[in-house]
Design a protein around this motif. Structure first.
Motif, PDB file in Angstrom:
ATOM      1  N   PRO A  70       7.009  11.075   2.705  1.00  0.00           N
ATOM      2  CA  PRO A  70       6.669  10.400   3.968  1.00  0.00           C
ATOM      3  C   PRO A  70       6.900   8.886   3.889  1.00  0.00           C
ATOM      4  CG  PRO A  70       4.875  11.835   3.233  1.00  0.00           C
ATOM      5  CD  PRO A  70       5.875  11.776   2.123  1.00  0.00           C
ATOM      6  N   ASP A  71       7.461   8.318   4.945  1.00  0.00           N
ATOM      7  CA  ASP A  71       7.696   6.869   5.004  1.00  0.00           C
ATOM      8  C   ASP A  71       6.391   6.080   4.908  1.00  0.00           C
ATOM      9  OD1 ASP A  71      10.446   7.155   5.212  1.00  0.00           O
ATOM     10  OD2 ASP A  71      10.402   7.180   7.415  1.00  0.00           O
ATOM     11  N   ALA A  72       5.294   6.667   5.362  1.00  0.00           N
ATOM     12  CA  ALA A  72       4.009   5.970   5.391  1.00  0.00           C
ATOM     13  C   ALA A  72       3.499   5.592   4.001  1.00  0.00           C
ATOM     14  CB  ALA A  72       2.961   6.831   6.101  1.00  0.00           C
ATOM     15  N   VAL A  73       3.992   6.231   2.947  1.00  0.00           N
ATOM     16  CA  VAL A  73       3.500   5.933   1.602  1.00  0.00           C
ATOM     17  C   VAL A  73       4.434   4.973   0.853  1.00  0.00           C
ATOM     18  CG1 VAL A  73       2.179   8.072   1.419  1.00  0.00           C
ATOM     19  CG2 VAL A  73       4.528   8.021   0.595  1.00  0.00           C
ATOM     20  N   ARG A  74       5.422   4.438   1.546  1.00  0.00           N
ATOM     21  CA  ARG A  74       6.374   3.475   0.954  1.00  0.00           C
ATOM     22  C   ARG A  74       5.688   2.126   0.764  1.00  0.00           C
ATOM     23  NH1 ARG A  74      11.063   2.759  -1.856  1.00  0.00           N
ATOM     24  NH2 ARG A  74      12.141   0.902  -1.194  1.00  0.00           N
ATOM     25  N   PHE A  75       5.963   1.445  -0.339  1.00  0.00           N
ATOM     26  CA  PHE A  75       5.508   0.073  -0.539  1.00  0.00           C
ATOM     27  C   PHE A  75       6.702  -0.781  -0.956  1.00  0.00           C
ATOM     28  CE2 PHE A  75       4.888   2.182  -4.600  1.00  0.00           C
ATOM     29  CZ  PHE A  75       5.388   1.275  -5.518  1.00  0.00           C
ATOM     30  N   GLU A  76       6.646  -2.062  -0.612  1.00  0.00           N
ATOM     31  CA  GLU A  76       7.762  -2.976  -0.877  1.00  0.00           C
ATOM     32  C   GLU A  76       7.396  -4.114  -1.818  1.00  0.00           C
ATOM     33  OE1 GLU A  76      10.886  -2.579  -0.020  1.00  0.00           O
ATOM     34  OE2 GLU A  76      10.557  -0.801   1.227  1.00  0.00           O
ATOM     35  N   SER A  77       6.144  -4.129  -2.314  1.00  0.00           N
ATOM     36  CA  SER A  77       5.737  -5.186  -3.245  1.00  0.00           C
ATOM     37  C   SER A  77       4.593  -4.665  -4.116  1.00  0.00           C
ATOM     38  CB  SER A  77       5.284  -6.437  -2.496  1.00  0.00           C
ATOM     39  OG  SER A  77       4.055  -6.190  -1.832  1.00  0.00           O
ATOM     40  N   THR A  78       4.450  -5.258  -5.283  1.00  0.00           N
ATOM     41  CA  THR A  78       3.353  -4.864  -6.168  1.00  0.00           C
ATOM     42  C   THR A  78       1.994  -5.165  -5.538  1.00  0.00           C
ATOM     43  OG1 THR A  78       4.757  -5.106  -8.110  1.00  0.00           O
ATOM     44  CG2 THR A  78       2.386  -5.143  -8.478  1.00  0.00           C
ATOM     45  N   PRO A  79       1.774  -6.330  -4.885  1.00  0.00           N
ATOM     46  CA  PRO A  79       0.474  -6.556  -4.241  1.00  0.00           C
ATOM     47  C   PRO A  79       0.137  -5.478  -3.206  1.00  0.00           C
ATOM     48  CG  PRO A  79       1.649  -8.631  -4.429  1.00  0.00           C
ATOM     49  CD  PRO A  79       2.610  -7.542  -4.835  1.00  0.00           C
ATOM     50  N   GLU A  80       1.129  -5.031  -2.443  1.00  0.00           N
ATOM     51  CA  GLU A  80       0.903  -3.950  -1.469  1.00  0.00           C
ATOM     52  C   GLU A  80       0.496  -2.666  -2.186  1.00  0.00           C
ATOM     53  OE1 GLU A  80       3.339  -1.473   1.997  1.00  0.00           O
ATOM     54  OE2 GLU A  80       4.334  -3.142   0.983  1.00  0.00           O
ATOM     55  N   LEU A  81       1.153  -2.365  -3.292  1.00  0.00           N
ATOM     56  CA  LEU A  81       0.796  -1.188  -4.094  1.00  0.00           C
ATOM     57  C   LEU A  81      -0.628  -1.294  -4.600  1.00  0.00           C
ATOM     58  CD1 LEU A  81       1.291   1.396  -5.777  1.00  0.00           C
ATOM     59  CD2 LEU A  81       2.225  -0.110  -7.553  1.00  0.00           C
ATOM     60  N   LEU A  82      -1.011  -2.440  -5.129  1.00  0.00           N
ATOM     61  CA  LEU A  82      -2.361  -2.608  -5.680  1.00  0.00           C
ATOM     62  C   LEU A  82      -3.424  -2.444  -4.600  1.00  0.00           C
ATOM     63  CD1 LEU A  82      -1.746  -5.562  -8.164  1.00  0.00           C
ATOM     64  CD2 LEU A  82      -1.795  -3.093  -8.630  1.00  0.00           C
ATOM     65  N   ARG A  83      -3.162  -2.935  -3.388  1.00  0.00           N
ATOM     66  CA  ARG A  83      -4.111  -2.734  -2.272  1.00  0.00           C
ATOM     67  C   ARG A  83      -4.287  -1.241  -1.988  1.00  0.00           C
ATOM     68  NH1 ARG A  83      -1.458  -7.261  -0.340  1.00  0.00           N
ATOM     69  NH2 ARG A  83      -0.074  -6.048   0.995  1.00  0.00           N
ATOM     70  N   ARG A  84      -3.185  -0.498  -1.998  1.00  0.00           N
ATOM     71  CA  ARG A  84      -3.273   0.951  -1.748  1.00  0.00           C
ATOM     72  C   ARG A  84      -4.044   1.660  -2.852  1.00  0.00           C
ATOM     73  NH1 ARG A  84       2.207   3.138   1.066  1.00  0.00           N
ATOM     74  NH2 ARG A  84       2.361   1.465   2.571  1.00  0.00           N
ATOM     75  N   LEU A  85      -3.758   1.306  -4.097  1.00  0.00           N
ATOM     76  CA  LEU A  85      -4.460   1.940  -5.213  1.00  0.00           C
ATOM     77  C   LEU A  85      -5.952   1.645  -5.142  1.00  0.00           C
ATOM     78  CD1 LEU A  85      -1.985   1.279  -8.165  1.00  0.00           C
ATOM     79  CD2 LEU A  85      -2.330   3.422  -6.913  1.00  0.00           C
ATOM     80  N   ASP A  86      -6.307   0.410  -4.818  1.00  0.00           N
ATOM     81  CA  ASP A  86      -7.725   0.051  -4.701  1.00  0.00           C
ATOM     82  C   ASP A  86      -8.391   0.826  -3.568  1.00  0.00           C
ATOM     83  OD1 ASP A  86      -7.463  -1.642  -6.856  1.00  0.00           O
ATOM     84  OD2 ASP A  86      -7.271  -3.453  -5.621  1.00  0.00           O
ATOM     85  N   ALA A  87      -7.663   1.040  -2.477  1.00  0.00           N
ATOM     86  CA  ALA A  87      -8.208   1.823  -1.358  1.00  0.00           C
ATOM     87  C   ALA A  87      -8.430   3.274  -1.790  1.00  0.00           C
ATOM     88  CB  ALA A  87      -7.276   1.755  -0.153  1.00  0.00           C
ATOM     89  N   PHE A  88      -7.504   3.843  -2.568  1.00  0.00           N
ATOM     90  CA  PHE A  88      -7.672   5.211  -3.061  1.00  0.00           C
ATOM     91  C   PHE A  88      -8.901   5.312  -3.956  1.00  0.00           C
ATOM     92  CE2 PHE A  88      -2.766   5.675  -3.030  1.00  0.00           C
ATOM     93  CZ  PHE A  88      -2.781   5.817  -1.653  1.00  0.00           C
ATOM     94  N   VAL A  89      -9.080   4.321  -4.835  1.00  0.00           N
ATOM     95  CA  VAL A  89     -10.231   4.322  -5.746  1.00  0.00           C
ATOM     96  C   VAL A  89     -11.516   4.269  -4.934  1.00  0.00           C
ATOM     97  CG1 VAL A  89     -11.456   2.999  -7.519  1.00  0.00           C
ATOM     98  CG2 VAL A  89      -8.990   3.364  -7.715  1.00  0.00           C
ATOM     99  N   ALA A  90     -11.577   3.352  -3.953  1.00  0.00           N
ATOM    100  CA  ALA A  90     -12.778   3.217  -3.128  1.00  0.00           C
ATOM    101  C   ALA A  90     -13.065   4.514  -2.364  1.00  0.00           C
ATOM    102  CB  ALA A  90     -12.617   2.054  -2.155  1.00  0.00           C
TER     103      ALA A  90
END
Length: 154
Positions: A124-144
């Motif tokens: 899915p296009d919705a899970v695409r990230f274009e930068s490491t900071p964007e990835l880290l925000r997503r990972l932190d949201a998953f953890v929370a």
């Protein structure tokens, strides 16, 4: 010539270089999960917060990844994210729930050896990230989200 070192880096080293941050730690041993390293050759196994990150990299012009079913099965109920990188700081970040949904829909063909064949068209296009900071925000949201679900169950 026989002792020349290949210019190619290993997948774990490449994944760490492509993510270019210390915010995701490499893991070799973690509470009984040392076998994960052997189950995912060519992958990087990283950890952020309480979230496993199974990282696959592709250097192909048209990206392609293989992920073995037994690698995913090893997490045994623990939260994880599958990171499929196609370049430095770029790729797809799929939390466990998304991976499981794609597997139920047979979105990824499975080889006879139990390896899922993944192409960008099957993600899915919705899970695409274009930068490491964007990835880290997503990972932190998953953890929370995962920690919040665990508190509600207890």
């Amino acid at each position: 010539m026989a002792n020349m070192i290949s210019p190619q880096t290993t997948a774990p080293a490449r994944a760490l270089r492509w993510l270019a941050c210390d915010a995701i730690a490499p893991r070799t041993l973690y509470s009984g999960h040392d076998r994960l390293e052997r189950l995912a050759p060519g992958s990087a196994l990283l950890y952020r917060g309480r979230l496993w990150c199974l990282v696959r990299t592709s250097r192909l012009r048209v990206p392609f990844w293989g992920v073995k079913q037994r690698s995913l099965d090893t997490f045994d109920g623990e939260p994880y994210a599958l990171l499929l990188l196609d370049g430095p700081g770029r790729g797809w970040c799929l939390p466990r729930v998304e991976v499981e949904a794609l597997l139920r829909r047979n979105a990824w063909p499975k080889s006879q050896t139990g390896e899922y064949k993944i192409k960008p068209a099957n993600i899915p296009d919705a899970v695409r990230f274009e930068s490491t900071p964007e990835l880290l925000r997503r990972l932190d949201a998953f953890v929370a989200l995962h920690l919040g679900q665990r508190r509600n169950v207890q």
